[in-house]
Write a protein that holds these residues in place. Structure first.
Motif, short mmCIF file in Angstrom:
data_model
loop_
_atom_site.label_atom_id
_atom_site.label_comp_id
_atom_site.label_asym_id
_atom_site.label_seq_id
_atom_site.Cartn_x
_atom_site.Cartn_y
_atom_site.Cartn_z
N LEU A 51 -17.86 0.59 -29.34
CA LEU A 51 -17.95 -0.15 -28.09
C LEU A 51 -16.58 -0.58 -27.57
O LEU A 51 -16.33 -0.58 -26.37
CB LEU A 51 -18.88 -1.36 -28.24
CG LEU A 51 -19.52 -1.89 -26.98
CD1 LEU A 51 -20.28 -0.81 -26.22
CD2 LEU A 51 -20.46 -3.03 -27.31
N ASN A 52 -15.69 -0.91 -28.49
CA ASN A 52 -14.35 -1.33 -28.07
C ASN A 52 -13.53 -0.18 -27.47
O ASN A 52 -12.52 -0.41 -26.81
CB ASN A 52 -13.60 -1.97 -29.23
CG ASN A 52 -13.37 -1.01 -30.37
OD1 ASN A 52 -14.21 -0.16 -30.66
ND2 ASN A 52 -12.25 -1.14 -31.04
N LEU A 53 -13.96 1.05 -27.67
CA LEU A 53 -13.26 2.22 -27.13
C LEU A 53 -13.86 2.71 -25.82
O LEU A 53 -13.29 3.59 -25.17
CB LEU A 53 -13.30 3.36 -28.15
CG LEU A 53 -12.75 3.04 -29.55
CD1 LEU A 53 -13.01 4.20 -30.49
CD2 LEU A 53 -11.27 2.71 -29.47
N ILE A 54 -15.00 2.17 -25.44
CA ILE A 54 -15.72 2.61 -24.25
C ILE A 54 -15.26 1.76 -23.06
O ILE A 54 -15.19 0.53 -23.17
CB ILE A 54 -17.24 2.50 -24.47
CG1 ILE A 54 -17.67 3.40 -25.63
CG2 ILE A 54 -18.00 2.86 -23.20
CD1 ILE A 54 -19.11 3.22 -26.07
N SER A 55 -14.97 2.41 -21.94
CA SER A 55 -14.51 1.69 -20.75
C SER A 55 -15.55 0.68 -20.28
O SER A 55 -16.75 0.82 -20.53
CB SER A 55 -14.20 2.67 -19.62
OG SER A 55 -15.40 3.17 -19.06
N GLY A 56 -15.07 -0.33 -19.57
CA GLY A 56 -15.95 -1.37 -19.06
C GLY A 56 -17.05 -0.82 -18.17
O GLY A 56 -18.20 -1.25 -18.25
N ASN A 57 -16.72 0.13 -17.30
CA ASN A 57 -17.73 0.72 -16.41
C ASN A 57 -18.79 1.47 -17.20
O ASN A 57 -19.98 1.39 -16.90
CB ASN A 57 -17.09 1.66 -15.39
CG ASN A 57 -16.31 0.90 -14.34
OD1 ASN A 57 -16.52 -0.28 -14.12
ND2 ASN A 57 -15.39 1.60 -13.69
N LYS A 58 -18.36 2.21 -18.21
CA LYS A 58 -19.31 2.97 -19.03
C LYS A 58 -20.18 2.02 -19.85
O LYS A 58 -21.38 2.24 -20.00
CB LYS A 58 -18.56 3.95 -19.94
CG LYS A 58 -19.46 4.93 -20.62
CD LYS A 58 -20.17 5.78 -19.59
CE LYS A 58 -20.90 6.92 -20.21
NZ LYS A 58 -21.63 7.70 -19.22
N ARG A 59 -19.58 0.95 -20.38
CA ARG A 59 -20.36 -0.05 -21.11
C ARG A 59 -21.43 -0.65 -20.21
O ARG A 59 -22.58 -0.83 -20.63
CB ARG A 59 -19.46 -1.17 -21.66
CG ARG A 59 -18.87 -0.84 -23.00
CD ARG A 59 -18.14 -2.02 -23.58
NE ARG A 59 -16.77 -1.95 -23.11
CZ ARG A 59 -16.04 -2.99 -22.73
NH1 ARG A 59 -16.53 -4.20 -22.78
NH2 ARG A 59 -14.82 -2.83 -22.31
N GLN A 60 -21.08 -0.91 -18.97
CA GLN A 60 -22.04 -1.46 -18.02
C GLN A 60 -23.20 -0.48 -17.82
O GLN A 60 -24.37 -0.89 -17.82
CB GLN A 60 -21.36 -1.77 -16.70
CG GLN A 60 -22.25 -2.49 -15.72
CD GLN A 60 -21.48 -2.94 -14.50
OE1 GLN A 60 -20.44 -2.39 -14.15
NE2 GLN A 60 -22.00 -3.95 -13.84
#
Length: 129
Positions: A51-60
């Motif tokens: 999760l820490n490697l995934i962009s904020g937009n993708k996490r959303q």
């Protein structure tokens, strides 16, 4: 409605980087069906580790899919997402394997409601929740 049979396809469509871990999961189970709970647990492990490697937009986007599963899933989907994904994420936070700030603000209404209930049940207070 999101059914047991198409839940993981929906997740894989939204998170294609999960594919290698998914393939390893399928190989482990060979011809046996792992079942949705095991499948969703595998996805939760992927999130905990990445999760820490995934962009904020993708996490959303990911947490929108999770919320969709809680709102529009059949009973098996709702149960698996709640108990094998959200609980696993919160447990990883309490075990210091995952920072809550990576996802707490992305939780939808039903996800947040379930997480708060889980905190009440376990007696743990997840930061930011």
């Amino acid at each position: 409605m999101i059914l047991n049979e198409n839940c993981m396809a929906l997740i894989l469509n939204k998170v294609p980087d999960f594919e290698p871990a998914w393939q390893a999961h399928l190989e482990f189970w060979c011809d046996d069906k792992a079942g949705l709970s095991n499948d969703v647990s595998e996805f939760s492990s992927y999130l905990i580790n990445n999760l820490n490697l995934i962009s904020g937009n993708k996490r959303q986007e990911i947490f929108l899919v999770i919320e969709d599963c809680l709102n529009d899933g059949d009973d098996r989907v709702k149960d698996a997402i709640a108990t094998c994904l959200l609980e696993n994420l919160l447990n990883a936070v309490s075990e210091k394997q995952l920072a809550s700030e990576l996802f707490i603000d992305l939780l939808g209404k039903e996800s947040k409601k379930y997480c708060k209930s889980w905190d009440d049940f376990t007696g743990i207070s997840t930061p930011g929740l």
